[in-house]
Design a protein around this motif. Structure first.
Motif, PDB file in Angstrom:
ATOM      1  N   UNK A 103      49.223  37.041  46.162  1.00  0.00           N
ATOM      2  CA  UNK A 103      48.747  37.941  45.101  1.00  0.00           C
ATOM      3  C   UNK A 103      47.699  37.246  44.246  1.00  0.00           C
ATOM      4  N   UNK A 104      47.950  35.999  43.929  1.00  0.00           N
ATOM      5  CA  UNK A 104      46.978  35.263  43.129  1.00  0.00           C
ATOM      6  C   UNK A 104      45.644  35.160  43.853  1.00  0.00           C
ATOM      7  N   UNK A 105      45.702  34.916  45.136  1.00  0.00           N
ATOM      8  CA  UNK A 105      44.450  34.788  45.900  1.00  0.00           C
ATOM      9  C   UNK A 105      43.699  36.106  45.952  1.00  0.00           C
ATOM     10  N   UNK A 106      44.442  37.210  45.835  1.00  0.00           N
ATOM     11  CA  UNK A 106      43.802  38.529  45.783  1.00  0.00           C
ATOM     12  C   UNK A 106      43.466  38.914  44.346  1.00  0.00           C
ATOM     13  N   UNK A 107      43.771  37.998  43.406  1.00  0.00           N
ATOM     14  CA  UNK A 107      43.590  38.275  41.987  1.00  0.00           C
ATOM     15  C   UNK A 107      44.354  39.520  41.581  1.00  0.00           C
ATOM     16  N   UNK A 108      45.546  39.635  42.114  1.00  0.00           N
ATOM     17  CA  UNK A 108      46.430  40.751  41.781  1.00  0.00           C
ATOM     18  C   UNK A 108      47.604  40.188  41.001  1.00  0.00           C
ATOM     19  N   UNK A 109      47.671  40.508  39.729  1.00  0.00           N
ATOM     20  CA  UNK A 109      48.687  39.953  38.854  1.00  0.00           C
ATOM     21  C   UNK A 109      49.857  40.928  38.717  1.00  0.00           C
ATOM     22  N   UNK A 110      51.051  40.412  38.953  1.00  0.00           N
ATOM     23  CA  UNK A 110      52.231  41.270  38.962  1.00  0.00           C
ATOM     24  C   UNK A 110      52.782  41.540  37.562  1.00  0.00           C
ATOM     25  N   UNK A 111      52.584  40.577  36.666  1.00  0.00           N
ATOM     26  CA  UNK A 111      53.207  40.679  35.343  1.00  0.00           C
ATOM     27  C   UNK A 111      52.129  40.724  34.262  1.00  0.00           C
ATOM     28  N   UNK A 112      52.318  41.641  33.335  1.00  0.00           N
ATOM     29  CA  UNK A 112      51.347  41.834  32.262  1.00  0.00           C
ATOM     30  C   UNK A 112      52.063  41.958  30.919  1.00  0.00           C
ATOM     31  N   UNK A 113      51.419  41.428  29.900  1.00  0.00           N
ATOM     32  CA  UNK A 113      51.921  41.629  28.559  1.00  0.00           C
ATOM     33  C   UNK A 113      51.432  42.942  27.994  1.00  0.00           C
ATOM     34  N   UNK A 114      51.842  43.244  26.764  1.00  0.00           N
ATOM     35  CA  UNK A 114      51.477  44.507  26.118  1.00  0.00           C
ATOM     36  C   UNK A 114      50.107  44.433  25.451  1.00  0.00           C
ATOM     37  N   UNK A 115      49.615  43.242  25.247  1.00  0.00           N
ATOM     38  CA  UNK A 115      48.293  43.085  24.672  1.00  0.00           C
ATOM     39  C   UNK A 115      48.324  42.760  23.189  1.00  0.00           C
ATOM     40  N   UNK A 116      47.255  42.138  22.743  1.00  0.00           N
ATOM     41  CA  UNK A 116      47.059  41.856  21.325  1.00  0.00           C
ATOM     42  C   UNK A 116      45.596  42.137  20.985  1.00  0.00           C
ATOM     43  N   UNK A 117      45.380  42.807  19.876  1.00  0.00           N
ATOM     44  CA  UNK A 117      44.036  43.263  19.520  1.00  0.00           C
ATOM     45  C   UNK A 117      43.262  42.160  18.807  1.00  0.00           C
ATOM     46  N   UNK A 118      42.030  41.989  19.236  1.00  0.00           N
ATOM     47  CA  UNK A 118      41.099  41.082  18.564  1.00  0.00           C
ATOM     48  C   UNK A 118      39.898  41.903  18.122  1.00  0.00           C
ATOM     49  N   UNK A 119      39.610  41.845  16.838  1.00  0.00           N
ATOM     50  CA  UNK A 119      38.480  42.571  16.286  1.00  0.00           C
ATOM     51  C   UNK A 119      37.550  41.594  15.578  1.00  0.00           C
ATOM     52  N   UNK A 120      36.313  41.570  16.019  1.00  0.00           N
ATOM     53  CA  UNK A 120      35.313  40.684  15.430  1.00  0.00           C
ATOM     54  C   UNK A 120      34.274  41.530  14.718  1.00  0.00           C
ATOM     55  N   UNK A 121      34.055  41.239  13.464  1.00  0.00           N
ATOM     56  CA  UNK A 121      33.112  42.022  12.670  1.00  0.00           C
ATOM     57  C   UNK A 121      31.976  41.138  12.179  1.00  0.00           C
ATOM     58  N   UNK A 122      30.910  41.800  11.788  1.00  0.00           N
ATOM     59  CA  UNK A 122      29.724  41.061  11.306  1.00  0.00           C
ATOM     60  C   UNK A 122      29.859  40.680   9.852  1.00  0.00           C
TER      61      UNK A 122
END
Length: 122
Positions: A103-122
């Protein structure tokens, strides 16, 4: 069931820094590969940084020299240090992993997190 949990996102001004953290419910050394991905508003998900099956780190061209991926085996965490942040780095960032070499060689990831937001402002 493997769980990945991201933290460390937030709002920052351009030029600033953030460190994202990804914790795993299982030993991260059991994974064949791990990585950070992101999806910005109106954009497709893209790979940002990761460790391949040989343990080598790799980065997307648009973050090279600014982002650093690292592992803390004692804390069972993977980090993404992000420096010199740009507005275009604004995105939801996800941690991903796989225990399967194929799976790694196919760049297919089995496990994922829920995510965290990053916001960059000027």
């Amino acid at each position: 069931q493997v769980q990945l949990v991201e933290s460390g996102g937030g709002s920052v001004q351009a030029g600033g820094s953030l460190r994202l953290s990804c914790g795993s419910s299982t030993d991260i050394l059991s994974f064949e590969c791990m990585g950070w991905f992101r999806q910005g508003p109106g954009k497709e998900r893209e790979g940002v940084a990761g460790f391949d099956t040989d343990g080598n780190s790799n980065y997307a061209d648009n973050v090279k020299g600014r982002f650093t991926i690292s592992i803390d085996k004692a804390k069972n965490r993977v980090y993404l240090q992000m420096n010199s942040l740009k507005i275009e780095d604004t995105a939801e960032y996800y941690c991903a992993a796989s225990s399967s070499l194929s799976s790694c060689r196919r760049r297919s990831f089995a496990f994922w997190g829920q995510g965290t937001q990053v916001t960059v402002s000027s």
